[in-house]
Scaffold this active site. Structure first.
Site, PDB file in Angstrom:
ATOM      1  N   ARG A 163     117.944  64.143 -30.852  1.00 42.48           N
ATOM      2  CA  ARG A 163     117.414  64.963 -29.578  1.00 42.48           C
ATOM      3  C   ARG A 163     116.436  64.316 -29.199  1.00 42.48           C
ATOM      4  O   ARG A 163     115.939  64.273 -27.999  1.00 42.48           O
ATOM      5  CB  ARG A 163     117.274  66.417 -30.108  1.00 42.48           C
ATOM      6  CG  ARG A 163     118.422  67.241 -30.392  1.00 42.48           C
ATOM      7  CD  ARG A 163     118.202  68.547 -30.273  1.00 42.48           C
ATOM      8  NE  ARG A 163     119.550  69.506 -30.757  1.00 42.48           N
ATOM      9  CZ  ARG A 163     119.605  70.031 -31.952  1.00 42.48           C
ATOM     10  NH1 ARG A 163     118.744  69.988 -32.757  1.00 42.48           N
ATOM     11  NH2 ARG A 163     120.946  70.712 -32.063  1.00 42.48           N
ATOM     12  N   PHE A 214     123.971  69.694 -23.590  1.00 38.88           N
ATOM     13  CA  PHE A 214     124.084  68.775 -24.905  1.00 38.88           C
ATOM     14  C   PHE A 214     123.487  69.117 -26.060  1.00 38.88           C
ATOM     15  O   PHE A 214     122.361  69.418 -26.015  1.00 38.88           O
ATOM     16  CB  PHE A 214     123.782  67.534 -24.269  1.00 38.88           C
ATOM     17  CG  PHE A 214     125.023  66.283 -23.922  1.00 38.88           C
ATOM     18  CD1 PHE A 214     126.221  66.983 -23.955  1.00 38.88           C
ATOM     19  CD2 PHE A 214     124.496  65.147 -23.312  1.00 38.88           C
ATOM     20  CE1 PHE A 214     127.326  66.039 -23.529  1.00 38.88           C
ATOM     21  CE2 PHE A 214     125.573  64.475 -22.783  1.00 38.88           C
ATOM     22  CZ  PHE A 214     126.931  64.811 -22.955  1.00 38.88           C
ATOM     23  N   GLU A 215     123.989  68.763 -26.994  1.00 43.87           N
ATOM     24  CA  GLU A 215     123.400  68.801 -28.529  1.00 43.87           C
ATOM     25  C   GLU A 215     122.682  70.259 -28.638  1.00 43.87           C
ATOM     26  O   GLU A 215     121.626  70.272 -29.224  1.00 43.87           O
ATOM     27  CB  GLU A 215     122.623  67.672 -28.798  1.00 43.87           C
ATOM     28  CG  GLU A 215     123.397  66.333 -28.481  1.00 43.87           C
ATOM     29  CD  GLU A 215     122.395  65.017 -28.872  1.00 43.87           C
ATOM     30  OE1 GLU A 215     121.587  65.212 -29.668  1.00 43.87           O
ATOM     31  OE2 GLU A 215     122.689  64.117 -28.698  1.00 43.87           O
ATOM     32  N   GLY A 216     123.397  70.972 -28.365  1.00 47.44           N
ATOM     33  CA  GLY A 216     122.554  72.552 -28.399  1.00 47.44           C
ATOM     34  C   GLY A 216     122.377  72.921 -27.180  1.00 47.44           C
ATOM     35  O   GLY A 216     121.297  72.402 -26.563  1.00 47.44           O
TER      36      GLY A 216
END
Length: 587
Positions: free
Chosen positions: A347, A468-470
């Site tokens: 992240r 995205f990504e959480g």
């Protein structure tokens, strides 16, 4: 109001000289600008100059008076998680020393690497065409492979570039100039093959990484399902062991998979049965390395998306897909931890990606502001426009600082726990890009809204960063709960405010560390950086003060209750529930 006063203090042995915010002068100086500035600090030996400005890249190498640049030691120290310790009332002053992880050779090599990448994006990448046709041309993908961009963090022994987090973050600034390409490459290496890098055994690495590094194979990350998004533990895909015990049979579906239609290798998460000591059978998540060639793998047509339209996103189905037992990634039942480690490790680069997008948009909108006239004056002369540029520059400086200080910690420490810091970078940067990208479009007015100009495309592409990504909502809870260690929050809104306080404190630490370092080593624009840091700290301190007051004094808590009642009414009525102002009332 925060008053910027560089404070001199001594760290360690007094004989090592003066330190400003943790930057020591022990007979050496960083490569930078303004020799007279460095001389004033009494750290002039070994000084040389470079045209690199810290506003372009925060990482500056080190020059010593005892010969060539020293190679970094391979023995890395351990690192206590900075933000998690903040919740315990512990502030690690070492974080005020901005990490310098690249020696001279690495720094020069990075710049040599970046030049052809920038040239490729200028000369070979047609972002408007990619967006319109919703696909990346094969020749463009081939060019990316020839530049080595499919194997950035894969070790050299497996055919990759072996880049560290700092170098990876710097290249991410360039790749972000086209959202579709950035997502395609990130899905391949930041999450698609990352599990093999951090969890895979030697046989798995030798078998797969060389093909992935050169781009012969493309990777994808398969976690999200129709019934599970951020709640990764609720996935329904299953894998059952064959009677001979040599193969897992995989069944289920995954949705919104980037590179899903083109990936040759898939990191897939599925439930597997596990017998407990008491004989009870429990389902746990296991990670698998799945080759498309195993069979039983099919993909739907690509999704028609709002942004990043050139990236391939589709649904993937597994029907009795045979997966050899040697393709289990990590331990059986340990898949949830594998998934979280993969997501947590990638992240941080969203900060440098977001900064790359914003710096380009600021440049374009600034060019318009200094040439466009209204009411007899250039737009750049109006106070409201000037304030926008100033505030977005402060935000970009913070995005860069947080991204590179996190990358520096990852590079310079052994097994550094930066999961919360990476989440902070993601939340702050994604929301900053969305907000200030919109303000860049606003400066152009109607022109910015038109498709011939790239602003609306950049804004559409950037919107997915908040998902995205959480999602940012889930990550705010993750940030707060990682510090509090509370299993079931009673008030998520208070937790979100607590997370925002942590985000601002981490941002303040990063900008102070970076601006201090620029001042100490004599960077050309160090005075400007100090102003940027000062304004960010003032704004962040004001936000923190308001949140703390809201929580302590209670008025906002009461309004929280009212908001919940309004929401309940909306849910009950399945939509907007207020009476229309023109409704006739009969008494």
């Amino acid at each position: 109001m925060l008053r910027w006063q560089p404070v001199k203090f001594v760290l360690g042995h007094p004989s090592r000289g003066k330190v400003i915010f943790g930057h020591p002068g022990i007979g050496r100086a960083m490569l930078g600008h303004q020799e007279s500035h460095i001389a004033a600090l009494g750290v002039t030996r070994g000084f040389s100059t470079t045209t690199q400005d810290s506003c372009t890249s925060p990482q500056v190498q080190e020059a010593r008076d005892d010969g060539p640049a020293q190679q970094p030691t391979t023995l890395k120290p351990t690192h206590q998680p900075f933000v998690k310790n903040l919740f315990l009332g512990k502030f690690d002053k070492k974080m005020l020393t901005f990490p310098e992880v690249l020696d001279r050779d690495q720094h020069e090599l990075l710049h040599e690497m970046i030049a052809p990448i920038e040239r490729f994006f200028i000369e070979k990448v047609d972002g408007a065409k990619i967006d319109k046709e919703a696909s990346i041309p094969p020749e463009t993908l081939q060019g990316l492979k020839e530049l080595g961009l499919y194997g950035q963090q894969i070790p050299e022994e497996y055919g990759g570039l072996g880049l560290g987090a700092t170098e990876y973050a710097r290249i991410a600034e360039i790749l972000a100039l086209d959202g579709s390409i950035a997502v395609t490459l990130a899905a391949h290496q930041a999450i698609g093959l990352k599990g093999i890098l951090i969890t895979g055994n030697q046989e798995q690495k030798k078998k797969y990484l060389p093909r992935l590094a050169c781009g012969e194979w493309t990777a994808a990350f398969c976690l999200t399902e129709p019934s599970s998004g951020s709640d990764a533990a609720s996935i329904q895909s299953r894998a059952t062991l064959s009677k001979d015990g040599k193969t897992w049979l995989l069944n289920g579906s995954k949705i919104w998979i980037s590179n899903g239609g083109s990936a040759d290798l898939l990191t897939v998460f599925a439930k597997t049965p596990e017998v407990q000591p008491n004989g009870e059978v429990k389902d746990k998540v296991t990670a698998f390395i799945v080759e498309r060639g195993f069979g039983g793998v099919s993909s739907s047509t690509p999704e028609d998306k709002m942004g990043i339209r050139g990236s391939n996103t589709c649904e993937i189905h597994f029907e009795n897909t045979p997966v050899p037992i040697e393709n289990v990634l990590g331990e059986i039942g340990g898949g949830f931890k594998v998934a979280m480690n993969i997501l947590n490790s990638g992240r941080f680069s969203m900060g440098s990606s977001g900064a790359g997008i914003m710096k380009k948009m600021i440049g374009w909108s600034m060019e318009h502001a200094v040439t466009r006239k209204q009411f007899g004056h250039h737009l750049s002369e109006f106070a409201l426009i000037k304030e926008k540029f100033a505030r977005m520059s402060v935000a970009v400086y913070a995005m860069e600082s947080m991204a590179y200080i996190t990358a520096g910690v990852l590079d310079s420490h052994k097994n550094a726990d930066c999961s919360v810091e990476a989440a902070i970078v993601k939340v702050f940067s994604s929301e900053s890009v969305w907000h200030w990208g919109s303000e860049c479009l606003q400066i152009l007015g109607g022109m910015g809204y038109m498709k011939p100009y790239p602003f609306e495309r950049y804004l559409r592409d950037a919107r997915v960063l908040l998902i995205f990504e959480g999602t940012n909502e889930i990550l705010r809870l993750f940030i707060a709960l990682s510090g509090l260690k509370v299993a079931e929050p009673e008030n998520q809104l208070e937790l979100a405010r607590l997370a925002d306080c942590a985000i601002d404190i981490y941002g303040m630490t990063a900008v102070l560390s970076r601006a201090s370092r620029s001042y100490c080593i004599g960077i050309r624009n160090s005075a400007h950086e100090m102003q940027l840091a000062m304004m960010f700290c003032e704004e962040a301190a004001a936000r923190i003060k308001k949140r703390v007051k809201d929580i302590e004094n209670g008025p906002f808590i009461n309004s929280d209750s009212t908001y919940m009642k309004i929401a309940d009414t909306l849910i009950e009525n399945k939509g907007y529930a207020a009476e229309h102002p023109l409704t006739r009332v009969f008494w």
